[in-house]
Write an enzyme that holds these catalytic residues in place. Structure first.
Site, PDB file in Angstrom:
ATOM      1  N   LYS A  16       0.838  -1.213   0.000  1.00 11.89           N
ATOM      2  CA  LYS A  16       0.000   0.000   0.000  1.00 11.89           C
ATOM      3  C   LYS A  16       0.872   1.262   0.000  1.00 11.89           C
ATOM      4  O   LYS A  16       0.646   2.177  -0.776  1.00 11.89           O
ATOM      5  CB  LYS A  16      -0.935   0.015   1.234  1.00 11.89           C
ATOM      6  CG  LYS A  16      -1.850  -1.194   1.335  1.00 11.89           C
ATOM      7  CD  LYS A  16      -2.781  -1.103   2.532  1.00 11.89           C
ATOM      8  CE  LYS A  16      -2.088  -1.132   3.876  1.00 11.89           C
ATOM      9  NZ  LYS A  16      -1.339  -2.395   4.172  1.00 11.89           N
ATOM     10  N   ARG A  91      -9.723   0.505   8.688  1.00 10.55           N
ATOM     11  CA  ARG A  91      -9.164  -0.795   9.043  1.00 10.55           C
ATOM     12  C   ARG A  91     -10.093  -1.593   9.940  1.00 10.55           C
ATOM     13  O   ARG A  91      -9.756  -2.694  10.347  1.00 10.55           O
ATOM     14  CB  ARG A  91      -7.895  -0.522   9.821  1.00 10.55           C
ATOM     15  CG  ARG A  91      -6.703  -1.255   9.364  1.00 10.55           C
ATOM     16  CD  ARG A  91      -5.566  -0.609  10.126  1.00 10.55           C
ATOM     17  NE  ARG A  91      -4.401  -1.376  10.074  1.00 10.55           N
ATOM     18  CZ  ARG A  91      -3.316  -1.027   9.392  1.00 10.55           C
ATOM     19  NH1 ARG A  91      -3.318   0.071   8.667  1.00 10.55           N
ATOM     20  NH2 ARG A  91      -2.270  -1.765   9.447  1.00 10.55           N
ATOM     21  N   ARG A 129      12.202  -5.710   4.745  1.00 10.72           N
ATOM     22  CA  ARG A 129      11.957  -4.268   4.578  1.00 10.72           C
ATOM     23  C   ARG A 129      12.944  -3.458   5.421  1.00 10.72           C
ATOM     24  O   ARG A 129      13.193  -3.759   6.574  1.00 10.72           O
ATOM     25  CB  ARG A 129      10.529  -3.925   4.989  1.00 10.72           C
ATOM     26  CG  ARG A 129      10.275  -2.420   4.977  1.00 10.72           C
ATOM     27  CD  ARG A 129       8.828  -2.048   4.951  1.00 10.72           C
ATOM     28  NE  ARG A 129       8.080  -2.528   6.102  1.00 10.72           N
ATOM     29  CZ  ARG A 129       6.782  -2.333   6.255  1.00 10.72           C
ATOM     30  NH1 ARG A 129       6.089  -1.703   5.328  1.00 10.72           N
ATOM     31  NH2 ARG A 129       6.159  -2.797   7.317  1.00 10.72           N
ATOM     32  N   ARG A 162      11.502  -1.765  10.948  1.00 15.51           N
ATOM     33  CA  ARG A 162      10.384  -1.345  11.798  1.00 15.51           C
ATOM     34  C   ARG A 162      10.236  -2.320  12.953  1.00 15.51           C
ATOM     35  O   ARG A 162      10.375  -3.521  12.770  1.00 15.51           O
ATOM     36  CB  ARG A 162       9.096  -1.304  10.960  1.00 15.51           C
ATOM     37  CG  ARG A 162       8.628   0.104  10.698  1.00 15.51           C
ATOM     38  CD  ARG A 162       7.547   0.195   9.681  1.00 15.51           C
ATOM     39  NE  ARG A 162       6.294  -0.471  10.024  1.00 15.51           N
ATOM     40  CZ  ARG A 162       5.198  -0.405   9.287  1.00 15.51           C
ATOM     41  NH1 ARG A 162       5.204   0.319   8.173  1.00 15.51           N
ATOM     42  NH2 ARG A 162       4.105  -1.035   9.629  1.00 15.51           N
ATOM     43  N   ARG A 173      -0.038  -9.123  13.279  1.00 18.14           N
ATOM     44  CA  ARG A 173      -0.652  -8.109  12.395  1.00 18.14           C
ATOM     45  C   ARG A 173      -1.536  -8.777  11.353  1.00 18.14           C
ATOM     46  O   ARG A 173      -2.614  -8.276  11.021  1.00 18.14           O
ATOM     47  CB  ARG A 173       0.438  -7.277  11.719  1.00 18.14           C
ATOM     48  CG  ARG A 173       1.113  -6.324  12.692  1.00 18.14           C
ATOM     49  CD  ARG A 173       2.429  -5.801  12.149  1.00 18.14           C
ATOM     50  NE  ARG A 173       2.301  -5.026  10.937  1.00 18.14           N
ATOM     51  CZ  ARG A 173       3.304  -4.802  10.095  1.00 18.14           C
ATOM     52  NH1 ARG A 173       4.502  -5.309  10.328  1.00 18.14           N
ATOM     53  NH2 ARG A 173       3.111  -4.067   9.025  1.00 18.14           N
TER      54      ARG A 173
HETATM   55  P1  AP5 Z   1       4.940  -1.572   1.733  1.00 16.74           P
HETATM   56  O1  AP5 Z   1       4.583  -0.749   0.553  1.00 16.74           O
HETATM   57  O2  AP5 Z   1       5.707  -0.904   2.830  1.00 16.74           O
HETATM   58  O3  AP5 Z   1       3.625  -2.328   2.286  1.00 16.74           O
HETATM   59  P2  AP5 Z   1       2.412  -1.768   3.144  1.00 16.74           P
HETATM   60  O4  AP5 Z   1       1.182  -2.455   2.657  1.00 16.74           O
HETATM   61  O5  AP5 Z   1       2.403  -0.277   3.161  1.00 16.74           O
HETATM   62  O6  AP5 Z   1       2.861  -2.386   4.532  1.00 16.74           O
HETATM   63  P3  AP5 Z   1       2.761  -1.810   6.004  1.00 16.74           P
HETATM   64  O7  AP5 Z   1       3.497  -2.798   6.842  1.00 16.74           O
HETATM   65  O8  AP5 Z   1       3.212  -0.385   6.094  1.00 16.74           O
HETATM   66  O9  AP5 Z   1       1.237  -1.893   6.220  1.00 16.74           O
HETATM   67  P4  AP5 Z   1       0.474  -1.908   7.513  1.00 16.74           P
HETATM   68  O10 AP5 Z   1      -0.895  -1.678   7.007  1.00 16.74           O
HETATM   69  O11 AP5 Z   1       0.634  -3.080   8.399  1.00 16.74           O
HETATM   70  O12 AP5 Z   1       1.189  -0.755   8.369  1.00 16.74           O
HETATM   71  P5  AP5 Z   1       0.735   0.712   8.749  1.00 16.74           P
HETATM   72  O13 AP5 Z   1       1.939   1.549   8.725  1.00 16.74           O
HETATM   73  O14 AP5 Z   1      -0.474   1.138   8.009  1.00 16.74           O
HETATM   74  O15 AP5 Z   1       5.754  -2.851   1.215  1.00 16.74           O
HETATM   75  C1  AP5 Z   1       6.289  -3.794   2.112  1.00 16.74           C
HETATM   76  C2  AP5 Z   1       7.660  -4.273   1.588  1.00 16.74           C
HETATM   77  O16 AP5 Z   1       7.466  -4.933   0.345  1.00 16.74           O
HETATM   78  C3  AP5 Z   1       8.644  -3.129   1.312  1.00 16.74           C
HETATM   79  O17 AP5 Z   1       9.944  -3.535   1.635  1.00 16.74           O
HETATM   80  C4  AP5 Z   1       8.522  -2.887  -0.204  1.00 16.74           C
HETATM   81  O18 AP5 Z   1       9.727  -2.391  -0.752  1.00 16.74           O
HETATM   82  C5  AP5 Z   1       8.197  -4.294  -0.707  1.00 16.74           C
HETATM   83  N1  AP5 Z   1       7.312  -4.291  -1.886  1.00 16.74           N
HETATM   84  C6  AP5 Z   1       6.220  -3.515  -2.103  1.00 16.74           C
HETATM   85  N2  AP5 Z   1       5.643  -3.813  -3.276  1.00 16.74           N
HETATM   86  C7  AP5 Z   1       6.379  -4.823  -3.811  1.00 16.74           C
HETATM   87  C8  AP5 Z   1       6.279  -5.583  -5.030  1.00 16.74           C
HETATM   88  N3  AP5 Z   1       5.295  -5.367  -5.919  1.00 16.74           N
HETATM   89  N4  AP5 Z   1       7.200  -6.540  -5.248  1.00 16.74           N
HETATM   90  C9  AP5 Z   1       8.210  -6.785  -4.358  1.00 16.74           C
HETATM   91  N5  AP5 Z   1       8.375  -6.096  -3.188  1.00 16.74           N
HETATM   92  C10 AP5 Z   1       7.452  -5.124  -2.939  1.00 16.74           C
HETATM   93  O19 AP5 Z   1       0.246   0.472  10.280  1.00 16.74           O
HETATM   94  C11 AP5 Z   1       1.167   0.171  11.296  1.00 16.74           C
HETATM   95  C12 AP5 Z   1       0.418   0.088  12.624  1.00 16.74           C
HETATM   96  O20 AP5 Z   1      -0.208   1.352  12.903  1.00 16.74           O
HETATM   97  C13 AP5 Z   1      -0.746  -0.922  12.681  1.00 16.74           C
HETATM   98  O21 AP5 Z   1      -0.286  -2.231  12.984  1.00 16.74           O
HETATM   99  C14 AP5 Z   1      -1.604  -0.312  13.787  1.00 16.74           C
HETATM  100  O22 AP5 Z   1      -1.055  -0.567  15.053  1.00 16.74           O
HETATM  101  C15 AP5 Z   1      -1.492   1.174  13.521  1.00 16.74           C
HETATM  102  N6  AP5 Z   1      -2.528   1.653  12.595  1.00 16.74           N
HETATM  103  C16 AP5 Z   1      -2.321   2.218  11.362  1.00 16.74           C
HETATM  104  N7  AP5 Z   1      -3.482   2.553  10.790  1.00 16.74           N
HETATM  105  C17 AP5 Z   1      -4.459   2.184  11.677  1.00 16.74           C
HETATM  106  C18 AP5 Z   1      -5.870   2.243  11.627  1.00 16.74           C
HETATM  107  N8  AP5 Z   1      -6.535   2.737  10.556  1.00 16.74           N
HETATM  108  N9  AP5 Z   1      -6.563   1.767  12.696  1.00 16.74           N
HETATM  109  C19 AP5 Z   1      -5.916   1.267  13.779  1.00 16.74           C
HETATM  110  N10 AP5 Z   1      -4.580   1.166  13.882  1.00 16.74           N
HETATM  111  C20 AP5 Z   1      -3.848   1.625  12.832  1.00 16.74           C
END
Ligand code: AP5
Length: 230
Positions: A16, A91, A129, A162, A173
């Site tokens: 994402k 979410r 990552r 991270r 997660r």
């Molecule tokens: P990346 O693009 O970083 O993936 P992502 O989907 O953004 O992963 P996140 O881990 O950031 O998502 P998340 O939803 O768990 O975390 P968030 O920060 O929102 O890609 C991942 C890896 O793959 C990278 O190394 C990239 O280079 C590689 N990659 C990407 N595309 C690729 C491809 N096509 N081919 C090969 N490699 C590829 O949330 C973190 C925490 O915050 C949550 O756990 C929660 O505690 C809190 N939080 C955030 N939002 C909320 C909410 N709305 N409600 C409640 N708690 C929340």
């Protein structure tokens, strides 16, 4: 053209954030990442940051009201006037309901992109990552490694992992995603939001971004292209 609202939906590590950055850099729309906003508060060490730090470190979800208020404030900022892209929100079904009420009031019709990625691929990706703590650039040791090991290509800062990318936390997660987030898709269907499934498992990010861009143009018409970063 309607004000675009793109909801990038998918499990942790589905890409994402990577897609959001591609799209933000080519389309004149704001990138709203609830994960990034929360991590900024944790780094700042303010009251909200101290409240959510433990939850995030353990892979749980931050309370709905806390996240919703961050999003509402963010959407009111001027850079969202041309549209915005939601990354990591909503979410839970409650967050989705609150968002849909807000979008209804503002007359905004969203587009949902569901990035489908195999869980084994996700586990491998998250273990590789690496992030730059200075500029936020994201690398992957297998698919997009930095030129010099462990160092950011853009500013030379030492890369970090991270806290929530540790293997045990990644599993928690994914469980939280299955339990709390996957049901949001049914809510989107119940309010007739268009949902497009995009294969994010076995293609390079640039190819996935091209497909998403075509879907955006089909829904909102021709979107302005920015020559500089948003
Ligand atoms: P990346 O693009 O970083 O993936 P992502 O989907 O953004 O992963 P996140 O881990 O950031 O998502 P998340 O939803 O768990 O975390 P968030 O920060 O929102 O890609 C991942 C890896 O793959 C990278 O190394 C990239 O280079 C590689 N990659 C990407 N595309 C690729 C491809 N096509 N081919 C090969 N490699 C590829 O949330 C973190 C925490 O915050 C949550 O756990 C929660 O505690 C809190 N939080 C955030 N939002 C909320 C909410 N709305 N409600 C409640 N708690 C929340």
């Amino acid at each position: 053209m309607n004000r675009p609202c793109l909801i990038l939906f998918g499990p942790p590590g589905s890409g994402k954030g990577t897609q959001a950055k591609f799209l933000r850099d080519t389309l004149q729309i704001a990138h709203i990442s609830t994960g990034d906003m929360l991590r900024e508060r944790v780094s700042a060490g303010d009251e909200l940051g101290r409240e959510v730090a433990g939850i995030m470190k353990s892979g749980g979800l931050v309370p709905d009201e806390t996240v919703y208020h961050l999003v509402v404030d963010r959407i009111e900022r001027p850079d969202c006037a041309n549209g915005f892209l939601l990354d990591g929100f909503p979410r839970t079904v409650k967050q989705a309901r609150l968002l849909s009420e807000l979008l209804d009031v503002q007359g905004i019709s969203p587009l949902v992109i569901f990035l489908k990625v195999d869980y084994n691929v996700i586990i491998a990706r998250l273990s590789g990552r690496r992030l730059c703590p200075t500029c936020g650039a994201v690398y992957n040791l297998s698919s997009s490694a930095p030129e010099e090991a462990k160092v950011c290509d853009l500013d030379g800062t030492r890369l970090v992992s991270r806290d929530d990318d540790r293997p045990g936390v990644v599993l928690d997660r994914l469980k939280a995603y299955e339990r709390e987030t996957a049901p949001v898709l049914d809510f989107f269907r119940s309010v007739n939001y268009p949902i497009f499934e995009v294969d994010g498992t076995s293609r390079p990010p640039v190819e996935i971004a091209r497909e998403i861009r075509i879907l955006i143009e089909k829904k909102y018409g021709s979107v302005p292209v920015s020559v500089s970063k948003a």
